[in-house]
Write an enzyme that holds these catalytic residues in place. Structure first.
Site, PDB file in Angstrom:
ATOM      1  N   VAL A   1      85.992 -33.056 -28.305  1.00 30.07           N
ATOM      2  CA  VAL A   1      85.795 -31.607 -28.310  1.00 30.07           C
ATOM      3  C   VAL A   1      85.604 -31.136 -26.878  1.00 30.07           C
ATOM      4  O   VAL A   1      85.029 -31.859 -26.063  1.00 30.07           O
ATOM      5  CB  VAL A   1      84.534 -31.242 -29.123  1.00 30.07           C
ATOM      6  CG1 VAL A   1      84.406 -29.736 -29.269  1.00 30.07           C
ATOM      7  CG2 VAL A   1      84.585 -31.897 -30.486  1.00 30.07           C
TER       8      VAL A   1
ATOM      9  N   ASN B   1      86.797 -28.330 -23.384  1.00 25.22           N
ATOM     10  CA  ASN B   1      87.780 -27.449 -22.752  1.00 25.22           C
ATOM     11  C   ASN B   1      89.087 -28.155 -22.436  1.00 25.22           C
ATOM     12  O   ASN B   1      90.157 -27.567 -22.533  1.00 25.22           O
ATOM     13  CB  ASN B   1      87.171 -26.851 -21.491  1.00 25.22           C
ATOM     14  CG  ASN B   1      86.017 -25.925 -21.843  1.00 25.22           C
ATOM     15  OD1 ASN B   1      86.167 -25.036 -22.678  1.00 25.22           O
ATOM     16  ND2 ASN B   1      84.862 -26.167 -21.246  1.00 25.22           N
TER      17      ASN B   1
ATOM     18  N   GLU C   1      88.342 -36.439 -35.324  1.00 25.86           N
ATOM     19  CA  GLU C   1      86.984 -36.271 -35.806  1.00 25.86           C
ATOM     20  C   GLU C   1      86.685 -34.835 -36.187  1.00 25.86           C
ATOM     21  O   GLU C   1      86.008 -34.557 -37.155  1.00 25.86           O
ATOM     22  CB  GLU C   1      86.056 -36.602 -34.627  1.00 25.86           C
ATOM     23  CG  GLU C   1      85.091 -37.689 -34.851  1.00 25.86           C
ATOM     24  CD  GLU C   1      84.310 -37.964 -33.580  1.00 25.86           C
ATOM     25  OE1 GLU C   1      84.391 -39.099 -33.106  1.00 25.86           O
ATOM     26  OE2 GLU C   1      83.636 -37.067 -33.060  1.00 25.86           O
TER      27      GLU C   1
ATOM     28  N   ILE D   1      82.257 -39.842 -18.563  1.00 23.41           N
ATOM     29  CA  ILE D   1      81.393 -39.515 -17.428  1.00 23.41           C
ATOM     30  C   ILE D   1      82.019 -40.064 -16.151  1.00 23.41           C
ATOM     31  O   ILE D   1      82.118 -39.365 -15.147  1.00 23.41           O
ATOM     32  CB  ILE D   1      79.974 -40.084 -17.647  1.00 23.41           C
ATOM     33  CG1 ILE D   1      79.288 -39.279 -18.758  1.00 23.41           C
ATOM     34  CG2 ILE D   1      79.166 -40.052 -16.357  1.00 23.41           C
ATOM     35  CD1 ILE D   1      77.949 -39.824 -19.192  1.00 23.41           C
TER      36      ILE D   1
END
Lengths: 505, 505
Positions: A270, A272, A294, A364
């Site tokens: 999920v 941008n 998902e 990350i």
């Protein structure tokens, strides 16, 4: 409007949230509904938090353990975390207060692949839930439950819990009925498991409602509160650039005959960047697309509206307020194109590998050899959790990771010498994309990967610094499979902790 | 004895190994048979190595790329590596000369999960093999191939290669015919894949022989050389202690009702600890056991002989010379209890998760949070590769890692603050066992895991040293999900590199 609680026995159990919360003792283990801010109970958790706060303020011990589908909302994770009384949290969260409690060490957080959680609780890895607290959109006359905007682990919590508390949410569309596909045999523990009979993203293999033993239902709560629906930001340049690299890559795979013209089922995290990818698909000439993922987000709705996305399989919605409204108005249409499944099916590696899903998840950081950190900032601070990224990455036909090449205004490089925590190993990561470019790592050995990643993905501000580390590692390492200078491998993170920037002076 | 080459067309292609090697040009990509020292070609690789050596000594470029099932033997990996002309090696090796070439940086090594290799080559991640060089035990009258002591990736190399070279090995028992189970639909790329219809370790779902297009066969070589069969060492005290901890754990799971009385299908890596486990099972009162694993080793033969192991599914043998002899004498009996499958089936995560396999694999090191390094000594030196450990670990019902708590006479601790390479993440490792004890990590958060691992698994010489690190990390880390002191996290490895020991002065 039909009665949402069509069964008299269930209707007789309607009570206030605080009366329901009073049923829960200190030490309770609770399996909540809720996945990515959808379908979580809205009334019960704040009432429970209030009960906990009163008890704790009076010096009594009152702690609970909380399982969910995935992330929830301020009313659930936020309210409970703020009491200081959440002992154990699993399998995923993204709430600021809960994250704070986890990183403060007051809450234990067991970070589990989303598809494995239900099976691990059933198998005794975790204490069985005493309570299941589940939002539904309706209760049928024969006492079955119509799920709401997420399915998550609801089937398993309802099966395993001793007591069940239901929240019937009239904000959810009644036309959601028929969108869900609840498969029951998967719950069986070995040696009684059978193949999951999905061979196409749109296959329906179960039933539309959840079963519950009426004798276990101790409370029914009414609510009409909306899901936590967050607007998406406008697509920024970096997201657009990353999306374009991914789309070019997919087009090239089609051209090379590696994947069909309508691609293979797509999964994406999920956010941008995924939204930019979906927007790119919308403006492409691709057709008859499918998704095995998902979460349903806005861009998929646009693709369905445009007739480009035939079917999307997921376990939950994660929509902006406008799109949630649209869903509530038009669920009868969308349920022809959307299937919401339990998360051990939506994220099941068996199905993902069979269908050949192309996965795309945020990260990350990655290191120059292709290991990916999805969870821990600077190796110690939990961000959200691994979520479904491991379920999809390990079994994907092509697994992609996406991220801007820097964070914190350039103070952090998303590509480092050695990641400070590993969630996806070099064996599983096929493609890394930043706004700088795309590194196709398939089939490559570690030093080959390093060259491609440094050339394609690293921000120019960090490129020479990383190239320098890599070259010195190669020059000084006795062993050349994966050259490193151990005393410097984590130095970028140390530098950030000390100076506020990974950049060398 | 029947004729091993019963088809006239194939018989007409019999030639010497050096004539066959002459067919291979510089730059060839070769898919070899061979898995754990079984079923690899014995004559062709040394002949090819000789050809390469002559060419390279004459200053010509002569390099090849080599795929296999897994590890092979000195005649294959050793001979080829010693030419200096192996450009790329995948997916697994354990040969001293090949390891040296990889760690010297002259050979690129792409370290791939064994179950994924065939699919990744078919999907274009790697160059398609120009040649398949496959050992068989016989060629049938209708031109099908009876596999020998391993199946590995043979089906896929035979399908994908332009040219095929067969070695017919009369050392292998003719009674192996009927032991193999070759499943063909798995080879299909998405979107045409179907469920693998195995619901019990003993299910046969394919055919007994391998198919090959006769037009692709360019050479047939005869051999009667034995497999590389290495004797097992007598069971030592550490292996016995580790095995006992694992067996006690399994008994306790049965007693708790978590697994059936006959356990669940067992997988184990090859070596002395697994052999001790098998010996422990032999002397237990457990019955009707089954195994869904990679490799058949001596202890399983004993269990079959004792009537305790009903069926063992694998892709290869790894037997001592005595047991290999026994197999060759009694294959007609053992084929009732042993099934050899392609490695994308023997190691298939879909089946492993469905059956609820209990996995047990060796490791180089684990860290106090439960991350496991299976491949890189001190983070840079490739040992063998991940092999099937990731296939089994990720999908296992219970995944175990086993190792003595120290190596190199106590100079290396197998439990460290942070592993120097991650092959199995904290999300996937359920149990860690050393001769000191067993750490059951199921359901635990990182700090809970650290306490159990330090208490149960660490050697007394290192326990205070690790406890000190952990406590200082907790005391100084701003974030408490996974406390670390980054500047010290890899210091044990650095100390070993500098002083020859991980022990603090």
């Amino acid at each position: 409007m039909a009665e949402r609680i069509a069964n008299a026995s269930f209707a007789s159990k309607v009570m206030s949230a605080s009366d329901a919360a009073a049923l829960v003792p200190n030490g309770a283990v609770i399996g909540f509904s809720g996945f990515t801010g959808s379908g979580y109970p809205k009334e019960f958790p704040p009432a429970l938090a209030q009960r906990m706060r009163v008890a704790r303020d009076a010096g009594e011990d009152f702690r609970i353990s909380a399982y969910t589908g995935a992330s929830t909302a301020p009313e659930l994770d936020g309210a409970l975390a703020e009491t200081g009384g959440v002992q154990l949290r699993s399998p995923y969260q993204s709430d600021p207060s809960m994250r704070k409690a986890i990183n403060a060490g007051t809450t234990y957080y067991s970070d589990v692949h989303l598809s494995f959680m239900a099976g691990q609780v059933a198998a005794g890895f975790f204490p069985k839930p005493d309570f299941a607290v589940i939002e539904v959109s309706a209760i049928t006359a024969d006492g079955e439950l119509v799920p709401s905007s997420s399915v998550g682990n609801n089937r398993t919590w309802l099966e395993l819990a001793d007591k069940v508390i239901l929240e019937v949410n009239s904000w959810q569309s009644e036309d959601l009925r028929g969108m869900h596909d609840i498969y029951y045999p998967i719950g069986a523990l070995p040696p009684n498991r059978v193949p999951v009979p999905i061979t196409s993203a749109g296959d329906r293999i179960g039933q539309a409602t959840l079963k519950v033993d009426p004798a276990k239902v101790v409370a029914v709560i009414k609510t009409s509160d909306p899901d936590r629906n967050t607007p998406f930001k406008p697509i920024d340049d970096d997201s657009r650039a990353i999306a374009n690299y991914l789309l070019d890559f997919l087009h090239y795979q089609v051209k090379s005959g590696l994947i069909p013209k309508n691609l293979l089922p797509l999964q994406s995290g999920v956010g941008n960047i995924p939204n930019a990818v979906l927007d790119g698909l919308l403006h492409s000439d691709l057709e008859n697309l499918s998704s095995y993922t998902e979460v349903i987000q806005d861009g998929m709705i646009d693709l369905i509206d445009a007739g480009k996305l035939t079917v999307a399989s997921a376990t939950a919605f994660s929509l902006s307020p406008d799109y949630a409204h649209k869903m509530n108005e038009n669920a009868a249409f969308y349920r022809k194109h959307i299937i919401l499944r339990p998360q051990d099916i939506s994220n099941n590696g068996e199905v993902i590998r069979r269908l050949g899903v192309i996965s795309s998840n945020g990260m990350i950081e990655a290191d120059m050899y292709g290991n990916v950190n999805s969870t821990h900032v600077m190796g110690t601070r939990m961000m959200n959790g691994i979520g479904g990224s491991g379920d999809f990455t390990r079994s994907a036909f092509i697994s992609c990771f996406v991220s801007p090449s820097t964070a914190k205004g350039g103070k952090i490089s998303a590509i480092v010498p050695m990641v400070s925590h590993v969630d996806h190993t070099e064996h599983d990561v096929h493609v890394i994309i930043t706004e700088q470019g795309l590194a196709d790592l398939r089939g490559l050995a570690p030093r080959q990967r390093a060259k491609v990643i440094i050339e394609k993905c690293v921000h120019p501000d960090y490129r020479e610094q990383l190239k320098d580390y890599y070259e010195r590692a190669c020059a000084t390492s006795t062993f050349q499979q994966t050259p490193h200078i151990l005393s410097e491998a984590l130095s970028w993170h140390e530098r950030f902790n000390e100076t506020g920037s990974m950049l060398q002076a």
